[in-house]
Design a protein around this motif. Structure first.
Motif, PDB file in Angstrom:
ATOM      1  N   PHE A 120     -43.763  54.611  -4.311  1.00 39.84           N
ATOM      2  CA  PHE A 120     -45.160  54.822  -3.565  1.00 39.84           C
ATOM      3  C   PHE A 120     -45.951  55.711  -4.166  1.00 39.84           C
ATOM      4  O   PHE A 120     -47.205  55.522  -4.405  1.00 39.84           O
ATOM      5  N   TRP A 121     -45.468  56.908  -4.666  1.00 41.89           N
ATOM      6  CA  TRP A 121     -46.225  57.699  -5.346  1.00 41.89           C
ATOM      7  C   TRP A 121     -46.806  57.437  -6.726  1.00 41.89           C
ATOM      8  O   TRP A 121     -47.952  57.578  -6.981  1.00 41.89           O
ATOM      9  N   GLY A 122     -46.087  56.606  -7.270  1.00 45.08           N
ATOM     10  CA  GLY A 122     -46.509  55.818  -8.357  1.00 45.08           C
ATOM     11  C   GLY A 122     -47.611  54.984  -8.066  1.00 45.08           C
ATOM     12  O   GLY A 122     -48.629  54.591  -8.837  1.00 45.08           O
ATOM     13  N   LEU A 123     -47.379  54.079  -7.117  1.00 42.71           N
ATOM     14  CA  LEU A 123     -48.495  53.289  -6.776  1.00 42.71           C
ATOM     15  C   LEU A 123     -49.763  53.806  -6.304  1.00 42.71           C
ATOM     16  O   LEU A 123     -50.766  53.522  -6.638  1.00 42.71           O
ATOM     17  N   ALA A 124     -49.593  54.983  -5.611  1.00 44.98           N
ATOM     18  CA  ALA A 124     -50.598  55.834  -5.166  1.00 44.98           C
ATOM     19  C   ALA A 124     -51.566  56.168  -6.575  1.00 44.98           C
ATOM     20  O   ALA A 124     -52.934  56.453  -6.700  1.00 44.98           O
ATOM     21  N   THR A 125     -50.716  56.704  -7.626  1.00 41.45           N
ATOM     22  CA  THR A 125     -51.593  57.229  -8.535  1.00 41.45           C
ATOM     23  C   THR A 125     -52.024  56.056  -9.675  1.00 41.45           C
ATOM     24  O   THR A 125     -53.124  56.260 -10.361  1.00 41.45           O
ATOM     25  N   GLY A 130     -44.849  67.658  -8.316  1.00 40.36           N
ATOM     26  CA  GLY A 130     -43.737  68.405  -8.631  1.00 40.36           C
ATOM     27  C   GLY A 130     -43.629  69.205 -10.051  1.00 40.36           C
ATOM     28  O   GLY A 130     -44.700  68.973 -10.614  1.00 40.36           O
ATOM     29  N   GLU A 131     -42.577  69.808 -10.280  1.00 42.16           N
ATOM     30  CA  GLU A 131     -42.541  70.625 -11.349  1.00 42.16           C
ATOM     31  C   GLU A 131     -42.574  69.915 -12.515  1.00 42.16           C
ATOM     32  O   GLU A 131     -42.861  70.260 -13.894  1.00 42.16           O
ATOM     33  N   ASN A 132     -42.359  68.729 -12.727  1.00 43.63           N
ATOM     34  CA  ASN A 132     -42.003  67.692 -13.992  1.00 43.63           C
ATOM     35  C   ASN A 132     -43.287  66.536 -13.789  1.00 43.63           C
ATOM     36  O   ASN A 132     -43.053  65.878 -14.741  1.00 43.63           O
ATOM     37  N   TYR A 133     -44.201  66.729 -12.977  1.00 41.86           N
ATOM     38  CA  TYR A 133     -45.199  65.735 -12.660  1.00 41.86           C
ATOM     39  C   TYR A 133     -44.665  64.291 -12.797  1.00 41.86           C
ATOM     40  O   TYR A 133     -45.183  63.299 -13.512  1.00 41.86           O
ATOM     41  N   ASP A 134     -43.547  64.048 -11.980  1.00 48.64           N
ATOM     42  CA  ASP A 134     -42.973  62.676 -11.900  1.00 48.64           C
ATOM     43  C   ASP A 134     -42.523  62.410 -10.400  1.00 48.64           C
ATOM     44  O   ASP A 134     -41.905  61.410 -10.223  1.00 48.64           O
ATOM     45  N   PHE A 135     -43.141  63.289  -9.481  1.00 51.07           N
ATOM     46  CA  PHE A 135     -42.712  62.737  -7.965  1.00 51.07           C
ATOM     47  C   PHE A 135     -41.419  63.007  -7.808  1.00 51.07           C
ATOM     48  O   PHE A 135     -40.828  61.857  -7.114  1.00 51.07           O
TER      49      PHE A 135
END
Length: 458
Positions: A122-127, A101-106
């Motif tokens: 879940f995107w945090g866990l992916a990264t 996303g535009e703020n790199y925070d999903f």
């Protein structure tokens, strides 16, 4: 068939036998090559489903869901780390970053009006998985660690101390069904993310949050630390006094894996070992039923009656990989976990023999049936891939990286082409954000109602 000659009958029987043999993926316990080959057979239709279900071709955005692609990338990154097969890395790398996303925070404006905390988590866990696996960084973009921390900081900014003394709500916005619930996956997922960031970065702020989330979960009734149960949710409307006792595998996996990371990070703190052992005992007893010999995983709340939705179909794959992490990070658990994961893998090898619409090796829902049960889709393939990947993780026994072993994953600011905001800084929900969301709700109430309807309670 009585008119067939005996030689022809024999030939047909041999043909049938050959087809049956070919339908088994041929994966063998402790045979890395066979596991890798079987995983590749599972991935092929999964990636076809992924392309077919992208919303208007947007990378990482699936029709009627958003987080599932993130969890698929998490699974593929873990598979890459365990297998060395980088054939899908370009797609994973591009599409995972595209959805930041535009703020790199999903928390992109394209979806933020209907997201749940568990979706973003879940995107945090992916990264953080990317950081731990040593997944290649993208030039000119924030590190994967920075993205994981951005998710964490934004989420802890939503910690709700007004009701029940704390906790993460399931949904972000008051107009969403489920806003009054504080559920296990949102809180357990944030706990796991905090624990993994603590171990990776060695920043004790994350340790403090891991303790805080665990303690609140136990106090609120999400965690029953006497019986070692993980309840699905508590409700603000009754001051969190009546937990929903539905049992879902991924709820256990978030708390169990987080406790394993904390045990490892604290160099064997007995507090965390007790928690790991308590949750592990209930997990293995609950989700490996006697019906399948007690060594094959089952999503027991929906699988026996074949009512699992697309979200619930995914859960076993997450638990499998998180069990593998537990075995690696807490070696004393290995003898309990290994036969469960190996038995599940052997069942997957027999089950992924479905054929439909020209696709082969479709995996279905019920691993213990040892044959395709007709359930098909990206989610079924991803769950099976998680089960196979877990076994590959056991073979390598490779401990997840920390910043010491993967210094290229250090946190840094977003590039100037971004919003200019450091992803390590929290992005609080402002009054303007809420007002804008309410206006959007009024204008698009019917659309929003439809868009959140697929979300499940667990």
């Amino acid at each position: 068939m009585h008119f067939l000659t005996r030689p022809l009958c024999a030939s047909l029987l041999l043909l049938c036998h050959a087809q049956t043999a070919l339908s088994d993926l041929g994966m063998v316990v402790n045979d890395d090559a066979s596991l890798k080959k079987g995983a590749q057979e599972i991935i092929a239709p999964m990636m076809i489903f992924y392309k077919q279900n992208q919303t208007e071709g947007i990378p990482g955005k699936l029709t009627d869901t958003w987080y599932v692609a993130g969890s698929m990338f998490m699974t593929l990154i873990q598979y890459w780390q365990a297998s060395g097969d980088d054939s899908n890395n370009d797609v994973v790398s591009h599409d995972l970053m595209f959805q930041a996303g535009e703020n790199y925070d999903f928390f992109s404006a394209n979806y933020s009006q209907w997201l749940g905390n568990d979706d973003q988590m879940f995107w945090g866990l992916a990264t953080i998985t990317a950081s731990e696996a040593g997944f290649p960084e993208r030039e000119g973009k924030p590190s994967w660690t920075s993205l994981a921390r951005a998710v964490f900081n934004e989420q802890v900014g939503r910690w709700d101390s007004q009701v029940c003394g704390g906790g993460m709500r399931w949904q972000v916005w008051p107009y969403q069904a489920g806003y009054q619930l504080k559920n296990a996956v949102s809180n357990g997922g944030l706990f796991a993310l905090a624990a993994r960031l603590a171990r990776f970065t060695k920043n004790n702020t994350y340790t403090e949050w891991a303790d805080k989330i665990w303690d609140w979960s136990a106090k609120s009734g999400l965690l029953d630390v006497t019986k070692w149960l993980v309840n699905d949710s508590v409700n603000n409307d009754d001051q969190c006094k009546t937990p929903d006792s539905l049992q879902w595998s991924y709820n256990y996996g978030t708390y169990l894996s987080g406790a394993a990371f904390m045990y490892n990070y604290t160099n064997g703190d007995e507090k965390w070992l007790k928690r790991v052992n308590g949750l592990l005992g209930t997990t293995l007893q609950t989700f490996f039923p006697q019906k399948y010999g007690s060594n094959v995983m089952s999503e027991v709340a929906c699988e026996p009656i074949m009512t699992c939705d697309r979200n619930q179909i995914c859960f076993k794959g997450y638990l499998a990989m998180w069990l593998a992490f537990t075995s690696i990070l807490v070696p004393s658990t290995k003898d309990q976990i290994m036969p469960k994961l190996q038995g599940s893998m052997e069942a997957i090898s027999k089950m992924c023999n479905g054929q439909s619409d020209g696709q082969n090796n479709l995996c279905g829902l019920t691993w213990g049936e040892n044959k395709f049960d007709g359930v098909k889709g990206l989610e079924a393939q991803m769950a099976a891939l998680g089960g196979v990947t877990a076994n590959m993780m056991l073979l390598t026994a490779e401990s997840p990286n920390t910043i010491d072993s993967n210094p290229g994953a250090k946190e840094h600011n977003v590039p100037s082409s971004g919003s200019g905001q450091d992803p390590s800084e929290p992005k609080p929900i402002t009054t303007a954000d809420r007002a804008g969301a309410w206006i959007l709700m009024v204008i698009m109430v019917a659309g929003i109602t439809g868009s959140v309807g697929w979300l499940v309670k667990p």
